[in-house]
Design a protein around this motif. Sequence first.
Motif, mmCIF file in Angstrom:
data_model
loop_
_atom_site.group_PDB
_atom_site.id
_atom_site.type_symbol
_atom_site.label_atom_id
_atom_site.label_comp_id
_atom_site.label_asym_id
_atom_site.label_seq_id
_atom_site.Cartn_x
_atom_site.Cartn_y
_atom_site.Cartn_z
ATOM 1 N N ILE A 254 0.868 -1.324 0.194
ATOM 2 C CA ILE A 254 -0.212 0.055 -0.019
ATOM 3 C C ILE A 254 0.761 0.939 -0.001
ATOM 4 O O ILE A 254 0.385 2.068 -0.628
ATOM 5 C CB ILE A 254 -0.463 -0.332 1.498
ATOM 6 N N PHE A 255 2.069 1.183 0.505
ATOM 7 C CA PHE A 255 2.916 2.302 0.882
ATOM 8 C C PHE A 255 3.750 2.483 -0.713
ATOM 9 O O PHE A 255 3.532 4.083 -1.354
ATOM 10 C CB PHE A 255 3.651 2.395 1.661
ATOM 11 N N MET A 256 4.119 1.257 -1.563
ATOM 12 C CA MET A 256 4.075 2.087 -2.458
ATOM 13 C C MET A 256 3.437 2.205 -3.546
ATOM 14 O O MET A 256 4.043 2.570 -4.715
ATOM 15 C CB MET A 256 5.289 0.992 -2.733
ATOM 16 N N TYR A 257 2.526 2.101 -3.818
ATOM 17 C CA TYR A 257 1.720 1.571 -4.925
ATOM 18 C C TYR A 257 0.194 2.188 -4.507
ATOM 19 O O TYR A 257 -0.388 3.008 -5.925
ATOM 20 C CB TYR A 257 1.548 0.217 -4.928
ATOM 21 N N LEU A 258 -0.309 3.054 -3.465
ATOM 22 C CA LEU A 258 -0.556 3.639 -3.687
ATOM 23 C C LEU A 258 -1.186 5.494 -2.657
ATOM 24 O O LEU A 258 -1.937 5.804 -2.304
ATOM 25 C CB LEU A 258 -2.587 2.331 -2.690
ATOM 26 N N CYS A 259 0.589 5.331 -1.867
ATOM 27 C CA CYS A 259 0.114 6.486 -1.372
ATOM 28 C C CYS A 259 1.034 7.136 -2.825
ATOM 29 O O CYS A 259 2.036 6.981 -3.172
ATOM 30 C CB CYS A 259 1.769 6.588 0.216
ATOM 31 N N PRO A 260 0.632 8.524 -2.401
ATOM 32 C CA PRO A 260 1.779 9.259 -3.423
ATOM 33 C C PRO A 260 3.499 9.998 -3.141
ATOM 34 O O PRO A 260 3.873 9.296 -2.223
ATOM 35 C CB PRO A 260 1.188 11.135 -2.867
ATOM 36 N N HIS A 261 3.887 9.161 -4.642
ATOM 37 C CA HIS A 261 5.514 9.263 -4.788
ATOM 38 C C HIS A 261 5.925 10.885 -4.084
ATOM 39 O O HIS A 261 7.578 10.503 -4.889
ATOM 40 C CB HIS A 261 6.158 8.566 -5.791
#
Length: 318
Positions: A254-261
């Motif tokens: 979730i941190f990698m793919y659903l949180c803003p980069h």
Amino acid sequence: MLNDTSAPEFILLGFPGLQKFRVLLFLTFLMIYLFELLGNALIILISNIDAGLRIPMYFFLSNFSFLEMCYTSVTIPRLLRDLLTGSHAISFQVCLTQMYFFFFFGTTEFFLLATMAYDRYLAICHPLQYPMLMDNHTCACLALGSWLSGFLTPFLPITYISQLPFNSSNQLDHFFCDTAPFIKLSTGNTFMANAMVFLVSAVVVLMSFLLTLTSYTLIVSTVCRIPSASGKLKAFSTCFSHLMVVTIFYGTVIFMYLCPHFGRASEMDKVVSVFYVIITPVLNPIIYTLRNKDVKRALQKVLNQVKNKSGLMDAFKE
């Protein structure tokens, strides 16, 4: 997948700040990879040999163990080769293939985790109907559905990504071909590619997460109504190990793919990726063997059988 590109290969930068520790990283990742392969293979072997483990819970665990072996084999052998040889070049086609299989096995893992949570819900909340609700046919259909869904899900986003133009920098700032750093190198309009990856990831992750969360909410509600403390402990022990794997895997993904980069360092992404690509899969055999009495009992039984056979062979030779 055709692509009008002047960059026939990419350079996986890996861990440029740790180049002087390349040999140490190689040995560490190699040991972790071998342990993961042997541990998960042992779980599959024991689950199929011991008659007491031929129940739905261990059928799904065998599928999950095989999946973890495939999942890590997509990225770690390539990483080991790069660390050993110092050559980080990867062709456009191989990069896309790695990306596809990474998301194929990753998506399958989400659906299998949700299926395993549903199995625990039926076993704990509906114990009398459980043998009928989770028979061999149902188990096979749920497992096949997880694998088939994982196989089909990446087709559209990976096909779209393959059509993006790449004709400038070919340095991919990661240790494997992940979507975000790959799309970042494109010189075309990447809005649709990023939106498609985010949408597919959100649907898969959130849908499976809600199914898993619902199952465990109902499990906790049922367990809390059990009058005896020993009954509660036994019920929680059957799903605690699974819950640990779910928490770590969902949290990092979730941190990698659903949180803003935006504003996030690439080094942070690599560290988090190490957790769900390398660390989490190796926890599977540790958690499911060291914390599972049934698996430890079956393992001891197998070891005793091997020891007895060895003793008979020695006696025969004498």
